[in-house]
Design a protein around this motif. Structure first.
Motif, mmCIF file in Angstrom:
data_model
loop_
_atom_site.group_PDB
_atom_site.id
_atom_site.type_symbol
_atom_site.label_atom_id
_atom_site.label_comp_id
_atom_site.label_asym_id
_atom_site.label_seq_id
_atom_site.Cartn_x
_atom_site.Cartn_y
_atom_site.Cartn_z
ATOM 1 N N ALA A 29 -17.964 17.596 19.402
ATOM 2 C CA ALA A 29 -16.594 17.441 19.898
ATOM 3 C C ALA A 29 -15.591 18.111 18.967
ATOM 4 C CB ALA A 29 -16.256 15.956 20.066
ATOM 5 N N LEU A 30 -15.821 17.994 17.648
ATOM 6 C CA LEU A 30 -14.947 18.658 16.683
ATOM 7 C C LEU A 30 -14.978 20.166 16.878
ATOM 8 C CD1 LEU A 30 -15.560 16.727 13.340
ATOM 9 C CD2 LEU A 30 -13.329 17.199 14.353
ATOM 10 N N LYS A 60 -12.169 21.711 4.790
ATOM 11 C CA LYS A 60 -13.604 21.774 5.102
ATOM 12 C C LYS A 60 -13.852 21.600 6.600
ATOM 13 C CE LYS A 60 -15.481 20.258 0.624
ATOM 14 N NZ LYS A 60 -14.232 20.236 -0.150
ATOM 15 N N LEU A 61 -13.091 20.719 7.225
ATOM 16 C CA LEU A 61 -13.241 20.529 8.675
ATOM 17 C C LEU A 61 -12.906 21.811 9.420
ATOM 18 C CD1 LEU A 61 -11.745 17.040 9.623
ATOM 19 C CD2 LEU A 61 -14.135 17.746 9.711
ATOM 20 N N VAL A 62 -11.764 22.388 9.106
ATOM 21 C CA VAL A 62 -11.303 23.572 9.822
ATOM 22 C C VAL A 62 -12.256 24.741 9.626
ATOM 23 C CG1 VAL A 62 -9.448 25.276 9.939
ATOM 24 C CG2 VAL A 62 -8.887 22.850 9.822
ATOM 25 N N SER A 63 -12.864 24.832 8.443
ATOM 26 C CA SER A 63 -13.784 25.940 8.167
ATOM 27 C C SER A 63 -15.207 25.654 8.620
ATOM 28 C CB SER A 63 -13.772 26.279 6.673
ATOM 29 O OG SER A 63 -14.220 25.177 5.909
ATOM 30 N N GLY A 64 -15.442 24.464 9.210
ATOM 31 C CA GLY A 64 -16.751 24.147 9.762
ATOM 32 C C GLY A 64 -17.795 23.751 8.737
ATOM 33 N N ALA A 78 0.836 -1.199 0.000
ATOM 34 C CA ALA A 78 0.000 0.000 0.000
ATOM 35 C C ALA A 78 0.870 1.248 0.000
ATOM 36 C CB ALA A 78 -0.916 0.004 1.224
ATOM 37 N N SER A 79 0.425 2.266 -0.741
ATOM 38 C CA SER A 79 1.181 3.513 -0.816
ATOM 39 C C SER A 79 0.217 4.694 -0.797
ATOM 40 C CB SER A 79 2.045 3.555 -2.082
ATOM 41 O OG SER A 79 1.224 3.488 -3.242
ATOM 42 N N PHE A 80 0.780 5.864 -0.664
ATOM 43 C CA PHE A 80 0.004 7.102 -0.572
ATOM 44 C C PHE A 80 0.351 7.949 -1.784
ATOM 45 C CE2 PHE A 80 -1.754 10.856 1.459
ATOM 46 C CZ PHE A 80 -2.700 10.320 2.334
ATOM 47 N N ASP A 81 -0.669 8.323 -2.592
ATOM 48 C CA ASP A 81 -0.380 9.038 -3.835
ATOM 49 C C ASP A 81 -0.912 10.470 -3.786
ATOM 50 O OD1 ASP A 81 -3.123 8.771 -4.195
ATOM 51 O OD2 ASP A 81 -2.939 7.118 -5.617
ATOM 52 N N GLN A 82 -0.671 11.206 -4.860
ATOM 53 C CA GLN A 82 -1.065 12.612 -4.937
ATOM 54 C C GLN A 82 -2.582 12.777 -4.870
ATOM 55 O OE1 GLN A 82 0.702 15.318 -4.948
ATOM 56 N NE2 GLN A 82 2.785 14.594 -5.267
ATOM 57 N N LYS A 83 -3.309 11.868 -5.477
ATOM 58 C CA LYS A 83 -4.766 11.957 -5.457
ATOM 59 C C LYS A 83 -5.293 11.854 -4.035
ATOM 60 C CE LYS A 83 -8.941 9.731 -7.257
ATOM 61 N NZ LYS A 83 -9.477 8.608 -8.088
ATOM 62 N N ALA A 84 -4.740 10.914 -3.269
ATOM 63 C CA ALA A 84 -5.164 10.747 -1.873
ATOM 64 C C ALA A 84 -4.808 11.979 -1.052
ATOM 65 C CB ALA A 84 -4.509 9.505 -1.277
ATOM 66 N N LEU A 85 -3.634 12.534 -1.296
ATOM 67 C CA LEU A 85 -3.197 13.713 -0.547
ATOM 68 C C LEU A 85 -4.082 14.917 -0.855
ATOM 69 C CD1 LEU A 85 -1.196 15.134 1.321
ATOM 70 C CD2 LEU A 85 0.261 15.545 -0.671
ATOM 71 N N PHE A 86 -4.415 15.103 -2.127
ATOM 72 C CA PHE A 86 -5.251 16.243 -2.495
ATOM 73 C C PHE A 86 -6.623 16.140 -1.832
ATOM 74 C CE2 PHE A 86 -8.475 18.204 -5.219
ATOM 75 C CZ PHE A 86 -7.992 19.504 -5.288
ATOM 76 N N ALA A 87 -7.207 14.944 -1.867
ATOM 77 C CA ALA A 87 -8.520 14.757 -1.253
ATOM 78 C C ALA A 87 -8.462 15.016 0.245
ATOM 79 C CB ALA A 87 -9.027 13.339 -1.529
ATOM 80 N N LEU A 88 -7.408 14.535 0.898
ATOM 81 C CA LEU A 88 -7.273 14.741 2.337
ATOM 82 C C LEU A 88 -7.111 16.225 2.669
ATOM 83 C CD1 LEU A 88 -5.277 12.509 4.751
ATOM 84 C CD2 LEU A 88 -5.054 14.967 4.913
ATOM 85 N N LYS A 89 -6.310 16.935 1.869
ATOM 86 C CA LYS A 89 -6.117 18.379 2.096
ATOM 87 C C LYS A 89 -7.436 19.130 1.996
ATOM 88 C CE LYS A 89 -2.770 20.406 -0.133
ATOM 89 N NZ LYS A 89 -1.818 20.737 -1.223
ATOM 90 N N GLU A 90 -8.238 18.790 0.999
ATOM 91 C CA GLU A 90 -9.527 19.457 0.835
ATOM 92 C C GLU A 90 -10.461 19.121 1.994
ATOM 93 O OE1 GLU A 90 -10.474 21.754 -1.629
ATOM 94 O OE2 GLU A 90 -8.278 21.702 -1.720
#
Length: 685
Positions: free
Chosen positions: A132-133, A113-117, A97-109
């Protein structure tokens, strides 16, 4: 070897999480689709268990993988610490298993969204976590850890590592908030070997100055270099505290003062801190102080341990120079339940807080007397005393917060928000209690309370950035109200009464100018409350506007629930969708709360039975509006009528009318309003 390990991991995931992972969104799919998805979700749950110490059921409930997960597979929140863990898991049957650019971009977005509520952009698996969040993200001391959980041994590629460094730079200016801690195959195998439900921890240490206490039960004590203790935590994490009565939440909260001590004055650390207590099943001691502890658990001093680990991450050299006092109690030969008795006793001894010393201050004693004689009211100065009814007085903590908000320097209200205990430090305490008299203190408390009361309806009527700001910015807004009323402490009683009546208008003006400053600088709301400098910059910009002769700016319609509801009503979303045939008969929809009122009223109620938040799309010629078949009772409703009915069934007071099309979502497509707007856009083209 990794072929064997991946088979062991797969077997453990199936055994440990079978029946615990929510797979309802994949019902009806074939096993080739369901099984890899289950293993990926179970791996995310195991990662949560590993980094938090949750039990298996709690860890499984953190998994949000599925449609509209926004690139995040699991979220765990420790609101006490406060700490948020964000997991993205990658399963591979071949252990690569590896971590790619597509996964990173989705996680960043998703993180953005979490931080901005923007919680309504996530599926309903997230919704029970929102309170709790919100609590954690509203705390300036929040830490966020991203956990790439990989069923492989290759680690993160160099390019991905650099992208994560860039992401940390974005969030960690000017102080650290974001970390990345990958978990690989070897980490999961170690966790399985230690045991998930009752992990066994074996420790080694070197204590050259060890002594022992022989009666009635054997115990050893002495000093360890702090890097040894930090190493325990690095290797074993939460498993190190398995016997602790407060395990796991809030236990490993980082003590910033402790971290600063060990970094600035490592050789003084032993003098300033009480040390830790360790229980173990068996202890072997070598003649030179080499210790081997079997079945060990730290039962007192968990914050010390986790804080030493935190300090070691910043400066291993400083931590190696520090020493910590350690007691080790082998349980062999002790009575039944002796371990529990030690744990309870060592965790329930009352500490003396700096606030307690201030209660002995002459200033506070005089204020208490002045409140009684001048105002005929009560001023409570000691912890543990029963606070008076609101109309009859206040306590010292409320007074300090009110005076902090009233001070001309906005950074003091920031300290009240971030960590109220800092108000008792010399550099702040002497400023806020510089001219103490009962009338001034009581007026400050009254204005603080009036501002809080005025904010309550705004919390219900605002969304987006403004809604988040109202949640987090109570003390800044109150500070700005004080700035508007510069003669609040010296005006006549008649003027004071009029001033209190005008507080709602002052609060709204303060909010509008603060949002104007935020929007003009395109500033993240969460970032404002992480540092005193950013907080003060927004507060001063808003104060400048408030004290100018310029007209008060209007709030953006995007922030106003009423305006967005009005737009949604005008959209006739259901009619547009039905005419276009855009949603197939039998499509499942899920309810997502939009306002804080809805979250507080319905989230827990829905979590008790997922059918309450689920409906099926049905259309008939006889009723083109009642398009939702509620899974809870099998009845048909329009989207808006169903939301009103949910409030009624939950025995909660709700709005008389609500635009349900903003609250019912089709996974992967958005709300009914989003879908209708998309149809209109396509038609326009």
């Amino acid at each position: 070897m990794k072929d064997l390990q991946i088979r062991q991991l797969e077997a453990a995931l199936n055994e440990q999480f079978d029946g615990l992972i929510d797979m309802t969104d994949l019902e009806g799919r074939d096993d080739k689709t369901v099984q890899p998805a289950f293993l990926s979700r179970a791996l995310a749950a195991l990662a949560v268990l590993e980094v938090t110490g949750f039990d298996r059921e709690q860890a499984a409930a953190c998994v949000i993988d599925g449609f509209d997960d926004q690139g995040i597979d699991a979220i765990a929140v420790d609101a006490d610490a406060p700490h948020i863990y964000i997991v993205q898991a990658k399963w591979s049957k071949t252990a690569d298993a590896s971590f790619d650019q597509k996964a990173l971009f989705a996680l960043k977005e998703g993180l953005k969204k979490l931080v901005s509520g923007q919680y309504d952009r996530f599926n309903n698996k997230l919704q029970p976590m929102v309170p709790a969040l919100n609590s954690a993200l509203s705390n300036p001391r929040v830490q966020i850890t991203i956990v790439p959980a990989l069923a492989g041994d290759r680690g993160l590629p160099p390019a991905i590592q650099q992208d994560f460094e860039d992401l940390k730079d974005e969030y960690n200016d000017p102080q650290e908030i974001l970390r990345v801690e990958p978990l690989l195959l070897q980490h999961f195998i170690s966790a399985l070997r230690a045991g998930l439900d009752d992990p066994r921890v074996d420790l080694k240490a070197r204590m050259p100055d060890f002594r022992f206490h022989g009666e009635p039960y054997l115990a050893y004590y002495g000093t360890l270099t702090a890097d040894q203790v930090a190493g325990w935590y690095a290797e074993h994490r939460h498993r190190l505290f398995q016997r602790n009565i407060r395990f796991p939440l809030g236990l490993t909260k980082i003590n910033s003062g402790l971290v600063e001590t060990v970094l600035r004055e490592p050789t003084h650390f032993w003098y300033f801190h009480n040390g830790i207590t360790v229980l173990c099943d068996q202890l072997d001691v070598g003649p030179r102080g080499d210790l081997e502890l079997s079945g060990a658990s730290v039962v007192n001093g968990a914050q010390t341990v986790s804080s030493l680990h935190e300090a070691a991450e910043r400066s291993a050299e400083s931590v190696a120079r520090a020493r910590v006092h350690v007691r080790i109690i082998p349980l062999k030969g002790t009575p039944d339940n002796f371990d529990r008795q030690v744990t309870i006793a060592t965790n329930t001894q009352n500490g003396v807080a700096e606030q307690d010393f201030r209660a002995l201050d002459d200033i506070q004693t005089r204020l208490r007397y002045d409140f009684d004689v001048t105002l005929n009211k009560t001023y409570v100065i000691k912890r543990g005393e029963t606070p008076p009814a609101p109309a009859d007085g206040c306590d010292m903590v409320e007074a300090a917060i009110a005076l902090g908000c009233a001070h001309q320097d906005p950074q003091i209200s920031f300290q009240a928000k971030s960590e109220a205990s800092l108000l008792w430090k010399d550099e702040i305490y002497t400023k806020i209690f510089r001219r103490p008299d009962a009338r001034r203190v009581w007026r400050a408390v009254q204005l603080l309370r009036a501002a809080r009361k005025a904010l309550a309806p705004l919390q219900q009527s605002l969304e987006g950035r403004a809604g988040t700001f109202v949640d987090q910015g109570e003390y800044m807004i109150t500070h700005l109200v004080f700035r508007q009323q510069q003669n609040w402490s010296s005006c006549s009683e008649g003027e004071w009464t009029r001033m209190l009546k005008l507080t709602p208008a002052s609060v709204e003006a303060a909010l509008r100018w603060a949002m104007y400053a935020l929007d003009r600088g395109n500033t993240q709301v969460g970032g404002v409350f992480r540092t005193a400098q950013r907080y003060a910059h927004i507060a001063e910009s808003a104060a400048e506007g408030l004290l100018s002769r310029e007209s008060t700016p209007e709030l953006s319609p995007e922030y106003q629930s009423a305006e967005r509801e009005k737009r949604a009503r005008q959209a006739n979303a259901v009619t547009v969708i039905v005419d276009a045939g855009a949603i197939a008969e039998g499509t499942r929809l899920e309810f997502r709360p939009v306002t804080d009122l809805e979250r507080r009223a319905l989230t827990k109620w829905i979590a008790e039975d997922r059918r309450r938040g689920s409906a099926t799309w049905v259309v008939s010629r006889s009723s083109r509006s009642k398009v939702l078949l509620w899974e809870w009772n099998g009845e048909r409703y329009s989207p808006s009528a169903l939301v009103v009915e949910m409030f009624r069934q939950a025995n909660k007071s709700g709005p008389q009318a609500v635009q349900g099309t903003r609250r019912w979502f089709v996974a992967g497509q958005g709300s009914l309003v989003d879908i209708a707007n998309g149809i209109r856009g396509d038609s326009a083209e």
